[in-house]
Design a protein around this motif. Structure first.
Motif, mmCIF file in Angstrom:
data_model
loop_
_atom_site.group_PDB
_atom_site.id
_atom_site.type_symbol
_atom_site.label_atom_id
_atom_site.label_comp_id
_atom_site.label_asym_id
_atom_site.label_seq_id
_atom_site.Cartn_x
_atom_site.Cartn_y
_atom_site.Cartn_z
ATOM 1 N N LEU A 141 0.917 -0.934 0.320
ATOM 2 C CA LEU A 141 0.278 -0.128 0.127
ATOM 3 C C LEU A 141 0.814 1.258 -0.320
ATOM 4 O O LEU A 141 1.970 1.316 0.381
ATOM 5 N N SER A 142 0.194 2.395 -0.476
ATOM 6 C CA SER A 142 0.839 3.789 -0.380
ATOM 7 C C SER A 142 0.022 4.529 0.170
ATOM 8 O O SER A 142 -1.274 4.396 -0.296
ATOM 9 N N PRO A 143 0.582 5.312 0.908
ATOM 10 C CA PRO A 143 -0.319 6.240 2.343
ATOM 11 C C PRO A 143 -0.946 7.617 0.819
ATOM 12 O O PRO A 143 0.031 8.112 -0.134
ATOM 13 N N GLU A 171 10.174 1.481 4.252
ATOM 14 C CA GLU A 171 9.385 0.858 5.206
ATOM 15 C C GLU A 171 8.268 1.520 5.777
ATOM 16 O O GLU A 171 7.415 -0.036 5.646
ATOM 17 N N LEU A 172 8.006 3.056 5.766
ATOM 18 C CA LEU A 172 6.439 2.679 6.172
ATOM 19 C C LEU A 172 5.668 3.045 4.516
ATOM 20 O O LEU A 172 4.781 3.272 5.207
ATOM 21 N N ILE A 191 2.319 3.006 6.741
ATOM 22 C CA ILE A 191 1.671 1.488 6.892
ATOM 23 C C ILE A 191 1.672 0.739 7.794
ATOM 24 O O ILE A 191 3.120 0.027 7.516
ATOM 25 N N GLU A 192 0.078 0.549 8.256
ATOM 26 C CA GLU A 192 0.650 -0.580 9.561
ATOM 27 C C GLU A 192 -1.219 -1.154 9.466
ATOM 28 O O GLU A 192 -1.467 -1.494 8.316
ATOM 29 N N LYS A 235 8.256 -0.364 14.726
ATOM 30 C CA LYS A 235 8.599 1.435 15.737
ATOM 31 C C LYS A 235 10.347 2.042 15.645
ATOM 32 O O LYS A 235 9.419 3.013 15.538
ATOM 33 N N THR A 236 10.864 0.844 15.136
ATOM 34 C CA THR A 236 11.676 1.710 14.913
ATOM 35 C C THR A 236 11.646 2.765 13.652
ATOM 36 O O THR A 236 12.308 3.730 13.827
ATOM 37 N N ALA A 237 10.598 2.513 12.866
ATOM 38 C CA ALA A 237 11.003 3.803 11.242
ATOM 39 C C ALA A 237 9.997 4.890 12.050
ATOM 40 O O ALA A 237 10.291 5.897 11.634
#
Length: 366
Positions: free
Chosen positions: A251-253, A270-271, A298-299, A351-353
């Motif tokens: 997915l892309s925000p 990563e996000l 993305i989560e 979480k790191t990102a």
């Protein structure tokens, strides 16, 4: 011109949770969504959620959606559906079109962007033929409209979306011929992947689709093995029977409105790519404009709901509905739950990102 204390764009899990928290604090809340029904992705999700009791563990997505909508109704939250937002400025003026014809101007004291994400496409010969669609589109067809998109499906992508939708397609009566994954390793959580594997669906790792076979619709699909550089290997092509191909390629925000509003961005692959910079209170570089959910990276739906709560609490606090002490206490509770959701292997990477983004936000916003 319409006025509201907090205007939330997006009535999905993040947007609804943000609306509920802001309304509970005492703010006048208006929610805008371009769809005909509120709830976003939740009503597609017939599987049970993970996590703790606070994260709705053991509850199916559509049941969570019903709960949130009931709570929003009790709080008298105003929801405008079939409303497309076309513009936002730094003074928090919003321009939108309702019902495809009525132009409206909304003056907001605070704005929360909970616009979600869009499926990524994958191009290969024949990818525009009828029968090729996003996995999310197939999920909408079977779980919302009760329509089977095809009888024999090939899924491209083995992440959580790929394996969950594959299993739901089988529950709806389709045969899943295969799950094709370009990476040498599978990407979904083991519990989801195991259910599909036990059902007899073959996984082709280090493979991709080379072309669709068919003139007017999907009739079959040709796949090919990939080397370590992700290049096709000669002599490895294989034809699979299929009338439908589903693409679960990530997915892309949906960040267009944040760009329009003048928010500054930071790139975190990563996000999902370029994302609006925000601090730990979910406020962007455009003062008074907050973000929550997949627009921040993305989560999962669970984290989107928590971020929505965080944005709602802090938007309300910035208007004086909470003291500084109350704001910090309530935010800390939500952050504890967010950290718990991100404690696993995949979650830890997120979480790191996210921590990198918060660090950038702290330097830029404070």
């Amino acid at each position: 011109m319409h006025k509201a204390s907090v205007v939330i764009i997006g009535a999905g899990p993040a947007g609804l949770c943000a609306a509920i928290e802001a309304a509970k604090a005492g703010a006048k809340v208006l929610v805008l969504d371009e769809n005909l029904k509120p709830g976003g992705q939740l009503f597609k999700q017939i599987h049970k959620f993970f996590g703790s009791k606070e994260h709705k563990a053991g509850t199916r997505g559509y049941e969570i959606g019903v709960e949130l909508l009931k709570e929003a109704e009790v709080l008298n939250i105003d929801v405008w559906l079939n409303t497309e937002v076309c513009g936002i400025d730094k003074e928090k003026n919003i321009w939108a079109v309702r019902n495809g014809k009525d132009a409206v101007h909304i003056a907001a004291e605070r704005i929360i962007l909970a616009t979600g994400a869009i499926e990524n496409a994958v191009a290969f010969p024949g990818w525009t033929l009828p029968g090729v669609m996003g996995a999310g589109a197939a999920q909408t067809m079977i779980n919302i409209h009760r329509v089977l998109p095809g009888k024999r499906v090939v899924m491209l992508g083995s992440g959580n979306v790929g394996v969950i939708v594959s299993y739901q397609l089988m529950q709806a009566g389709a045969d899943v011929s295969a799950i094709v994954e370009a990476s040498p390793t599978l990407g979904g959580y083991g519990v989801h992947t195991a259910k599909v594997r036990r059902a007899g669906v073959p996984f082709y790792t280090s493979h991709s689709i080379s072309k669709v076979i068919g003139k007017e619709k999907v009739e079959a699909v040709e796949i090919v093995a990939l080397d370590q550089q992700w290049r096709p290997i000669n002599g490895t092509k294989k034809v699979l029977e299929a009338d439908t191909i589903c693409l679960a390629a990530g997915l892309s925000p949906l960040t267009e409105l944040a760009w329009i509003a003048g928010c500054q961005f930071h790139y975190i692959p990563e996000l999902g790519g370029h994302l609006p910079i925000h601090n730990r209170y979910m406020e962007t570089t455009a003062a008074g404009i907050y973000v929550a959910g997949d627009i921040t990276g993305i989560e999962e739906a669970s984290t989107a709901m928590e971020e929505g709560m965080l944005a709602g609490i802090n938007a309300a606090a910035s208007l004086g509905f909470y003291s500084q002490k109350e704001k910090e206490q309530l935010s800390a509770i939500v952050w504890d739950r967010l950290d718990a959701l991100r404690c696993g292997y995949f979650g830890q990477k997120r979480k790191t990102a996210k921590e990198r983004m918060i660090s950038v936000g702290k330097k830029v916003i404070g």
